[in-house]
Structures are given as structure tokens and as C-alpha cells.
Design an enzyme around this catalytic site. Sequence first.
Site, PDB file in Angstrom:
ATOM      1  N   ASN A   7       0.874  -1.170   0.000  1.00  0.00           N
ATOM      2  CA  ASN A   7       0.000   0.000   0.000  1.00  0.00           C
ATOM      3  C   ASN A   7       0.912   1.222   0.000  1.00  0.00           C
ATOM      4  OD1 ASN A   7      -1.786   2.037   0.464  1.00  0.00           O
ATOM      5  ND2 ASN A   7      -2.693   1.156   2.316  1.00  0.00           N
ATOM      6  N   LYS A  14       3.193   0.855   3.219  1.00  0.00           N
ATOM      7  CA  LYS A  14       2.895  -0.215   4.175  1.00  0.00           C
ATOM      8  C   LYS A  14       2.965  -1.539   3.436  1.00  0.00           C
ATOM      9  CE  LYS A  14      -0.505   2.388   6.734  1.00  0.00           C
ATOM     10  NZ  LYS A  14      -1.897   2.631   6.609  1.00  0.00           N
ATOM     11  N   ARG A  91      -2.445  -2.132  -3.543  1.00  0.00           N
ATOM     12  CA  ARG A  91      -3.670  -1.359  -3.330  1.00  0.00           C
ATOM     13  C   ARG A  91      -3.614  -0.141  -4.256  1.00  0.00           C
ATOM     14  NH1 ARG A  91      -5.017   3.013   1.156  1.00  0.00           N
ATOM     15  NH2 ARG A  91      -7.227   3.213   0.723  1.00  0.00           N
ATOM     16  N   HIS A 180     -12.749   2.844   0.237  1.00  0.00           N
ATOM     17  CA  HIS A 180     -12.728   1.776   1.265  1.00  0.00           C
ATOM     18  C   HIS A 180     -13.429   0.520   0.757  1.00  0.00           C
ATOM     19  CE1 HIS A 180     -12.680   5.151   4.541  1.00  0.00           C
ATOM     20  NE2 HIS A 180     -11.446   4.722   4.320  1.00  0.00           N
ATOM     21  N   HIS A 208     -17.585   1.832   8.148  1.00  0.00           N
ATOM     22  CA  HIS A 208     -16.121   1.818   8.260  1.00  0.00           C
ATOM     23  C   HIS A 208     -15.729   3.152   8.907  1.00  0.00           C
ATOM     24  CE1 HIS A 208     -11.933   0.957   6.681  1.00  0.00           C
ATOM     25  NE2 HIS A 208     -11.865   2.243   6.981  1.00  0.00           N
ATOM     26  N   GLY A 210     -12.967   5.040  10.688  1.00  0.00           N
ATOM     27  CA  GLY A 210     -11.574   5.228  11.098  1.00  0.00           C
ATOM     28  C   GLY A 210     -11.301   6.717  11.011  1.00  0.00           C
ATOM     29  N   ASN A 211     -10.028   7.055  10.827  1.00  0.00           N
ATOM     30  CA  ASN A 211      -9.718   8.471  10.633  1.00  0.00           C
ATOM     31  C   ASN A 211     -10.408   8.972   9.366  1.00  0.00           C
ATOM     32  OD1 ASN A 211      -8.453  10.853  11.345  1.00  0.00           O
ATOM     33  ND2 ASN A 211      -6.761  10.429   9.950  1.00  0.00           N
ATOM     34  N   GLY A 212     -10.340   8.167   8.297  1.00  0.00           N
ATOM     35  CA  GLY A 212     -11.243   8.342   7.154  1.00  0.00           C
ATOM     36  C   GLY A 212     -12.444   7.440   7.428  1.00  0.00           C
ATOM     37  N   ARG A 241     -11.606  15.567   7.862  1.00  0.00           N
ATOM     38  CA  ARG A 241     -12.398  15.946   6.680  1.00  0.00           C
ATOM     39  C   ARG A 241     -13.808  16.341   7.095  1.00  0.00           C
ATOM     40  NH1 ARG A 241     -10.925  10.626   3.989  1.00  0.00           N
ATOM     41  NH2 ARG A 241      -8.856  10.949   3.107  1.00  0.00           N
ATOM     42  N   GLY A 332     -10.637   1.543  12.935  1.00  0.00           N
ATOM     43  CA  GLY A 332     -10.106   1.943  14.247  1.00  0.00           C
ATOM     44  C   GLY A 332     -11.162   2.311  15.270  1.00  0.00           C
ATOM     45  N   GLU A 335     -14.200  -0.443  15.502  1.00  0.00           N
ATOM     46  CA  GLU A 335     -13.834  -1.687  16.192  1.00  0.00           C
ATOM     47  C   GLU A 335     -13.589  -1.475  17.681  1.00  0.00           C
ATOM     48  OE1 GLU A 335     -10.466  -3.475  14.121  1.00  0.00           O
ATOM     49  OE2 GLU A 335     -11.479  -3.106  12.221  1.00  0.00           O
ATOM     50  N   ASN A 336     -13.188  -0.252  18.054  1.00  0.00           N
ATOM     51  CA  ASN A 336     -12.693  -0.048  19.429  1.00  0.00           C
ATOM     52  C   ASN A 336     -13.556   0.802  20.337  1.00  0.00           C
ATOM     53  OD1 ASN A 336     -10.062  -1.433  19.338  1.00  0.00           O
ATOM     54  ND2 ASN A 336      -9.660   0.040  17.692  1.00  0.00           N
ATOM     55  N   GLU A 385      -7.878  -5.330   5.296  1.00  0.00           N
ATOM     56  CA  GLU A 385      -7.761  -4.999   3.878  1.00  0.00           C
ATOM     57  C   GLU A 385      -6.598  -5.749   3.228  1.00  0.00           C
ATOM     58  OE1 GLU A 385      -8.427  -0.848   5.265  1.00  0.00           O
ATOM     59  OE2 GLU A 385      -9.059  -0.531   3.197  1.00  0.00           O
TER      60      GLU A 385
HETATM   61  P1  AMP Z   1      -8.014   3.931  11.392  1.00  0.00           P
HETATM   62  O1  AMP Z   1      -7.985   5.085  10.429  1.00  0.00           O
HETATM   63  O2  AMP Z   1      -8.954   2.842  10.983  1.00  0.00           O
HETATM   64  O3  AMP Z   1      -6.654   3.441  11.763  1.00  0.00           O
HETATM   65  O4  AMP Z   1      -8.644   4.545  12.755  1.00  0.00           O
HETATM   66  C1  AMP Z   1      -7.933   5.489  13.525  1.00  0.00           C
HETATM   67  C2  AMP Z   1      -8.884   6.155  14.501  1.00  0.00           C
HETATM   68  O5  AMP Z   1      -9.573   5.166  15.284  1.00  0.00           O
HETATM   69  C3  AMP Z   1      -8.181   7.015  15.530  1.00  0.00           C
HETATM   70  O6  AMP Z   1      -7.957   8.321  15.062  1.00  0.00           O
HETATM   71  C4  AMP Z   1      -9.170   7.027  16.690  1.00  0.00           C
HETATM   72  O7  AMP Z   1     -10.104   8.085  16.510  1.00  0.00           O
HETATM   73  C5  AMP Z   1      -9.885   5.726  16.563  1.00  0.00           C
HETATM   74  N1  AMP Z   1      -9.460   4.762  17.595  1.00  0.00           N
HETATM   75  C6  AMP Z   1      -8.476   3.849  17.533  1.00  0.00           C
HETATM   76  N2  AMP Z   1      -8.400   3.139  18.679  1.00  0.00           N
HETATM   77  C7  AMP Z   1      -9.355   3.626  19.501  1.00  0.00           C
HETATM   78  C8  AMP Z   1      -9.811   3.329  20.818  1.00  0.00           C
HETATM   79  N3  AMP Z   1      -9.229   2.369  21.542  1.00  0.00           N
HETATM   80  N4  AMP Z   1     -10.836   4.051  21.310  1.00  0.00           N
HETATM   81  C9  AMP Z   1     -11.431   4.991  20.583  1.00  0.00           C
HETATM   82  N5  AMP Z   1     -11.061   5.321  19.327  1.00  0.00           N
HETATM   83  C10 AMP Z   1     -10.043   4.653  18.794  1.00  0.00           C
END
Ligand code: AMP
Length: 398
Positions: A7, A14, A91, A180, A208, A210-212, A241, A332, A335-336, A385
Site C-alpha cells: 500500500n 505499508k 492497493r 474503502h 467503516h 476510522g480516521n477516514g 475531513r 479503528g 472496532e474499538n 484490507e
Molecule cells: P483507522 O484510520 O482505521 O486506523 O482509525 C484510527 C482512529 O480510530 C483514531 O484516530 C481514533 O479516533 C480511533 N481509535 C483507535 N483506537 C481507539 C480506541 N481504543 N478508542 C477509541 N477510538 C479509537
Amino acid sequence: MNILVINCGSSSLKFQLIDSDSESVLAKGLCERIGIDGSRLVYQPAGKDKLTFEIPMPTHKQAISAVLDALTDKGHGVIESLSEVGAVGHRVVHGGEKYASSVLLNDDVIAAIEECNDLAPLHNPANLIGIRACMELMPGTPMTAVFDTAFHQTMPKEAYLYGLPYRMYEDYKVRKYGFHGTSHSFVSKRTAEFLGKNIEDMKIIVCHLGNGASISAVLHGKSVDTSMGLTPLEGLVMGTRCGDVDPSALEFIAKKEDLNFAQVMNLCNKESGVYGLSGGLSSDFRDLESAANEGNAAAKTAIDVFCYRVLKYIGSYIAAMNGVDAIAFTAGLGENDGAVRKQICANLAYMGIAIDDAQNAKRGEEVLISTPDSKVAVVVIPTNEELAIARETLKLVK
Ligand code: AMP
């Protein structure tokens, strides 16, 4: 077969080496600051500690070379020689309308990806640099392109067309593409498997986050709508964003602050989202939640705006599919962050959705977080992914 998944971004790369028989990761890592002073390779062989190497990487070719050296190193390597890499899966962010599935790379495909460069000027050129560098270093090894946009190519016209003059689509292919896709495809399939159902019979919404962040409506295994658009800027409020805004607001801001187009786009992509809403506090929900818990009103507002936007998209995709059987959270945050999942689902009680707090507190596994009597299954499915790219690659080179 061992499959190297790459990627490649503009200054980072990565990678994972995956044994496709066992689907286990043999080694993974990251090259950072490619083309910038202080570049380094972070490399982790399976089951061992991470190693960091400060290596000059003026170009992507040197970065990939460093990765290949690490993988075949006598001490910390995981293979004897490059002949043990059966294929490479790359990717690629944008495949335009041309690619509705992954493809074996050749000169024609590379030219077609290049034609999509203006649709993804930050991503596709970097992906291509990685592909070309890999081809030079591993001539004869089959390589594939796995597109972020491909899964969403099944969207119907009413979902992908904007309300702009039709010639904007005809002349310039301005439309919703969505991103995504590898994750939405992987997670929707796993959701059906996890629930013991046939995806062909299911209506699934994948969040999905995450940050995005993006959401998709997956009807009978096919994407029929998704929140990102021509670019990843549309849709949800993300880390930095803005997601959906009235386009006229941008002209208004540009006039007020005397900004040009590029500056406004930078504001929308890098200074907005929960980061911007929280007054620049953080784009990371862990920071926002601890600040909100300490009484920071802006952090709480940022979380509320994020959750409300996700809820609105879920509602609209229930309408688009005339129902929903399962809602899946991934990436991110998805899932968390049980608190965010719970806040999003609170207003879905009218659908008969109920969250089980004990299940929702679990982490790092596939889990059903809805109560047994919930009318819609709500699940957490960790995305993968890289594994999805390895599987696609295996299918094409077999
Ligand atoms: P990703 O882009 O899928 O890697 O997601 C990153 C984002 O997931 C981070 O900026 C956090 O906002 C969120 N994140 C990751 N771990 C946690 C956690 N344990 N608790 C809450 N938010 C999390």
C-alpha cells in the site's frame, strides 16, 4: 503461496507478506518519510519484536528494496529468497469506471490507472510509483491492482449521479465512486458468514469508521450506495475531513477569509472534521472522549456531530434498501469505541435495535453487540484490507 501486499502512499509504504495457504502474516511493516530526511523502515517478523532501521530512502525504489532486503535477511528475514514471493498485490485507490474488480497488472492496466490520476491526484500517482518500482525489482513476479473503488461500481445511476448537468458526468466522469471498497466488501462478507447467513439474502450496512470514514449499503452482496463521492471528502464527518457541506458555504468562506480553491480544499480535508469542530483539539476519539468527560463542550459537540451524521446515513440506507438485516462496525473507531457505537444506535430503537452492553464492551474480536431479541443484528467485524488484497491476488494468479 506467499503474497506481498503493498500500500504505497506519497511518502510512506505499508506492506505485509502473507502466506495464502494459512492466511497468516509472515512479516509486516512500514517505510516512513520516503523522499524526506530521516526515512526509516519499521519491520516486524511474525511473533517477534518490531525492528526499526534508519535507512536513506530518497525514492520508492529504495524503500521497496529495503523491504525486500529485510524479508530475505539471514537474521530477521522470513524467506530465503525473493523466489518465495509468488505474487504482489498493490492497493490502488482509484480505478474510475473502468475497473469493477481487481486485475492483473500489465502495461495497458498501468496506462488505464494513469488515466484516473486526475480523479485521485494525491493517491494514484503514488500507487503507480510503488507498482513501477516493484516491477523493476521483481521482474517476472505476477502483480495485481486491487482498487478501493471497485466494490462500489455496482451502485445504480440514481445513487452515483450528482444533481449536476449530465454532461459533467459524460464529459468528465464526475460522479460518486466511493472508497474503502476492499474493506466494505470484506466486512459485508464476514458479517454474513459470522451470522451464518447467505449474503445473497441479506441487507447489510457497513460502517467503516476510522480516521477516514465511510458507510455503504450492501444489498444481496453488492454495494448499492456509499457515503464517499468523487473523492473521499464527501459523506461522514471524519478525523479532519468535513464530509457533506453546502457547496455555497465554501464560496462564502473563501470570500470571508480571502482563500483560493486549494486553500479551501485544504481547510475541508485537513482542518475540519472532529478536529476542526473540537477547535483543533484532536482528530483522535480517545483524546476527544477524555476531554468531553472532563467537561470540554467542543469535544462533546464534535462527537455528537460525528455520531448524528453516521445515524443519518444509516437511516437513509435503510430506506435505500427497504430494510436492513445487519449493521456492521469496523476500522479503528468502529472496532474499538463502544461508546460511539452505542450513541449511534440509540436512535435506532424504533427499528427494534437494542445493544447488549456486555457484548459491546468486548474488544479485538468479531462480536454480536445487539441483544438476542434485537430485530437487526449489530456486529463488530475487524477489517483486514491486506488479507482481502492477498485473497484477490491469489484468485487472479492461480
Ligand atoms: P483507522 O484510520 O482505521 O486506523 O482509525 C484510527 C482512529 O480510530 C483514531 O484516530 C481514533 O479516533 C480511533 N481509535 C483507535 N483506537 C481507539 C480506541 N481504543 N478508542 C477509541 N477510538 C479509537
